[in-house]
Motif scaffolding. Structure first.
Motif, short mmCIF file in Angstrom:
data_model
loop_
_atom_site.label_atom_id
_atom_site.label_comp_id
_atom_site.label_asym_id
_atom_site.label_seq_id
_atom_site.Cartn_x
_atom_site.Cartn_y
_atom_site.Cartn_z
N VAL A 131 -20.36 7.07 -8.46
CA VAL A 131 -19.14 7.80 -8.11
C VAL A 131 -18.13 7.52 -8.66
CG1 VAL A 131 -17.81 8.54 -5.93
CG2 VAL A 131 -20.39 8.23 -5.86
N THR A 132 -17.24 8.46 -9.21
CA THR A 132 -16.02 8.33 -9.77
C THR A 132 -14.85 8.92 -8.67
OG1 THR A 132 -16.63 9.30 -11.88
CG2 THR A 132 -14.41 9.29 -11.23
N VAL A 133 -14.02 7.49 -8.40
CA VAL A 133 -12.96 7.89 -7.37
C VAL A 133 -11.86 7.77 -8.32
CG1 VAL A 133 -12.00 6.58 -5.39
CG2 VAL A 133 -14.27 6.02 -5.86
N GLU A 134 -11.02 9.12 -7.73
CA GLU A 134 -9.66 9.24 -8.22
C GLU A 134 -8.64 9.17 -7.32
OE1 GLU A 134 -9.09 12.23 -11.43
OE2 GLU A 134 -7.90 13.24 -9.68
N VAL A 135 -7.51 8.63 -7.52
CA VAL A 135 -6.15 8.51 -6.50
C VAL A 135 -5.22 9.05 -7.40
CG1 VAL A 135 -7.40 6.80 -4.82
CG2 VAL A 135 -5.64 6.29 -6.85
N SER A 136 -4.34 9.93 -6.71
CA SER A 136 -3.00 10.41 -7.41
C SER A 136 -1.93 10.41 -6.16
CB SER A 136 -3.38 11.91 -7.62
OG SER A 136 -4.41 11.99 -8.88
N GLY A 137 -0.88 9.67 -6.50
CA GLY A 137 0.14 9.80 -5.65
C GLY A 137 1.47 8.97 -6.35
N ALA A 148 6.89 11.27 -10.01
CA ALA A 148 6.41 9.72 -10.14
C ALA A 148 4.94 9.74 -10.30
CB ALA A 148 7.30 8.72 -9.40
N LEU A 149 4.43 10.57 -9.95
CA LEU A 149 3.03 10.98 -9.85
C LEU A 149 1.91 10.30 -10.53
CD1 LEU A 149 1.21 12.54 -7.30
CD2 LEU A 149 0.72 14.17 -9.22
N ALA A 150 1.18 9.26 -10.39
CA ALA A 150 0.36 8.55 -11.16
C ALA A 150 -0.90 8.83 -10.48
CB ALA A 150 0.73 7.19 -11.28
N THR A 151 -2.02 8.52 -11.49
CA THR A 151 -3.33 8.66 -11.00
C THR A 151 -4.15 7.51 -11.76
OG1 THR A 151 -3.41 11.19 -11.33
CG2 THR A 151 -5.33 9.86 -11.48
N PHE A 176 0.94 -0.92 -0.06
CA PHE A 176 0.00 0.22 -0.10
C PHE A 176 1.17 1.11 -0.11
CE2 PHE A 176 -2.84 -3.21 2.08
CZ PHE A 176 -4.04 -3.35 1.09
N VAL A 177 0.25 2.34 -0.72
CA VAL A 177 1.20 3.55 -0.59
C VAL A 177 0.53 4.47 0.41
CG1 VAL A 177 1.66 5.62 -2.02
CG2 VAL A 177 1.22 3.41 -3.21
N GLY A 178 1.43 4.85 1.34
CA GLY A 178 0.83 5.58 2.46
C GLY A 178 1.98 6.75 2.85
N THR A 179 1.77 6.88 4.19
CA THR A 179 2.39 8.16 4.75
C THR A 179 3.98 8.44 4.47
OG1 THR A 179 0.93 8.18 6.77
CG2 THR A 179 2.82 9.54 6.85
N SER A 180 4.56 7.24 4.15
CA SER A 180 5.89 7.33 4.16
C SER A 180 6.22 7.55 2.66
CB SER A 180 6.68 5.81 4.25
OG SER A 180 6.18 4.98 3.22
N MET A 181 5.27 7.60 1.90
CA MET A 181 5.59 8.28 0.55
C MET A 181 4.96 9.56 0.11
SD MET A 181 8.01 6.52 -0.89
CE MET A 181 7.84 6.71 -2.77
N GLY A 182 4.60 10.36 1.48
CA GLY A 182 3.75 11.37 1.46
C GLY A 182 2.27 11.25 1.11
N GLY A 183 1.64 10.13 1.28
CA GLY A 183 0.19 9.86 1.06
C GLY A 183 -0.17 9.85 -0.37
N VAL A 184 -1.59 9.65 -0.58
CA VAL A 184 -2.06 9.63 -2.03
C VAL A 184 -3.51 10.53 -1.84
CG1 VAL A 184 -3.09 8.20 -3.80
CG2 VAL A 184 -1.19 7.44 -2.31
N ILE A 235 -9.90 -0.89 -3.41
CA ILE A 235 -8.07 -0.68 -3.80
C ILE A 235 -7.82 -0.31 -5.09
CG2 ILE A 235 -6.01 -1.91 -3.54
CD1 ILE A 235 -7.24 -3.76 -1.33
N LEU A 236 -7.16 0.75 -5.32
CA LEU A 236 -6.76 0.96 -6.71
C LEU A 236 -5.37 1.15 -7.06
CD1 LEU A 236 -9.36 2.89 -6.07
CD2 LEU A 236 -8.95 4.20 -7.89
N GLU A 237 -5.00 0.34 -8.01
CA GLU A 237 -3.65 0.33 -8.10
C GLU A 237 -2.69 1.41 -8.92
OE1 GLU A 237 -1.58 -3.59 -10.17
OE2 GLU A 237 -2.19 -2.21 -11.81
N LEU A 238 -1.66 1.55 -8.39
CA LEU A 238 -0.82 2.61 -8.95
C LEU A 238 0.30 1.95 -9.39
CD1 LEU A 238 -0.52 5.72 -6.29
CD2 LEU A 238 -1.92 5.59 -8.60
N PRO A 239 0.64 1.89 -10.87
CA PRO A 239 1.52 1.12 -11.40
C PRO A 239 2.72 2.21 -11.69
CG PRO A 239 0.21 2.06 -13.47
CD PRO A 239 -0.56 2.25 -11.93
N GLY A 240 3.99 1.55 -11.67
CA GLY A 240 5.34 2.27 -12.15
C GLY A 240 6.18 2.19 -11.05
#
Length: 254
Positions: free
Chosen positions: A101-107, A114-117, A34-42, A136-141
């Motif tokens: 509802v449209t759900v968008e995550v960016s981080g 490296a920001l991806a959406t 999971f992408v979280g606080t250690s990478m600045g959050g999403v 759960i949304l996937e952030l590739p890269g």
């Protein structure tokens, strides 16, 4: 007077019918945690799918989750992936009827290069919470960060016109998960390369090798002319399709 009473009753009725509805949103790195606080959050934004109106927004925070659960043990259908500390954002809406509802995550927010959406849509039903692992949304890269040379660094070309410029880059997954040869995220299969331009024209390509330090890769660039150099470092995993890019420039003076 009757019209006023009717409108008041209608408004009161609509308000009382609104039901609190919660949605847990998480972001997970492709082939990672999971992408979280250690990478600045999403950043998370929920919008009405028809009007585009922003309904709620916030930032995913928390830990990257349990490595054993996420990366090592076989995943059983219905078994939870997240624990209590795993990064999430809980969105709360007051719904009177089903809403698309449209759900968008960016981080990750701490690594803007490296920001991806990632975006998806789902129906939310009044009072029907989506919690636990949630959505759960996937952030590739990859997160690629060129460390050396620093941006717009000035270097002096020696009299013999033979200058070796060290190239050094840091490479992690979007969750910050470390890369190294034979590690859990095995860099042996990754392709890292620096593409160099001199005064805007292609000059050379140089492979980067593991530098002996976790998530760090390096190469040596031979320079013989003054001018402006642009270095673009890329990473590619042919198994997962993860890619990462970062660039820097330096100036060589005679």
């Amino acid at each position: 007077m009757r019209s006023l009473i009717f409108c008041t009753l209608l408004l009161f009725s609509t308000t009382t019918l609104a039901t609190e509805t919660r949605l847990v949103v998480r972001a997970r790195a492709r082939d990672g945690k999971f992408v979280g606080t250690s990478m600045g959050g999403v950043r998370v934004v929920l919008r009405d799918a028809q009007s585009g109106q922003v309904l709620v927004s916030g930032v995913i925070a928390g830990s990257t989750g349990n490595t054993q659960t996420l990366m090592k043990q076989p995943q059983v259908r219905g078994a939870p992936l997240a624990d209590e500390s795993s990064a999430k954002f809980t969105a709360t809406l007051d719904l009177t009827e089903p809403r698309l509802v449209t759900v968008e995550v960016s981080g990750p927010l701490a690594q803007r290069q490296a920001l991806a959406t990632s975006t998806t849509q789902l129906w939310m039903l009044p009072g029907k919470h989506i919690e636990g692992d949630g959505l759960i949304l996937e952030l590739p890269g990859f997160v690629m960060h060129v460390v050396t040379p620093s941006a717009h660094e000035f270097l002096k070309l020696p009299a013999d016109k033979k200058l070796t410029v060290p190239l050094r880059a840091n490479l992690t997954l979007m969750c910050g998960c470390p890369t190294e040869p034979n590690g859990l995220w095995d860099s042996n299969r990754y392709e890292l390369q620096a593409t160099v331009k001199h005064n805007g024209k292609p000059l050379t390509q140089v492979p980067l090798k593991y530098a002996g330090k976790t998530s760090t890769f390096e190469a040596a660039l031979s320079v013989q002319q003054p001018g402006i150099y642009e270095v673009t470092v890329t990473a590619y995993d042919p198994i997962t399709g993860n890619t990462g890019v970062d660039s820097t420039t330096f100036v060589v003076e005679s």
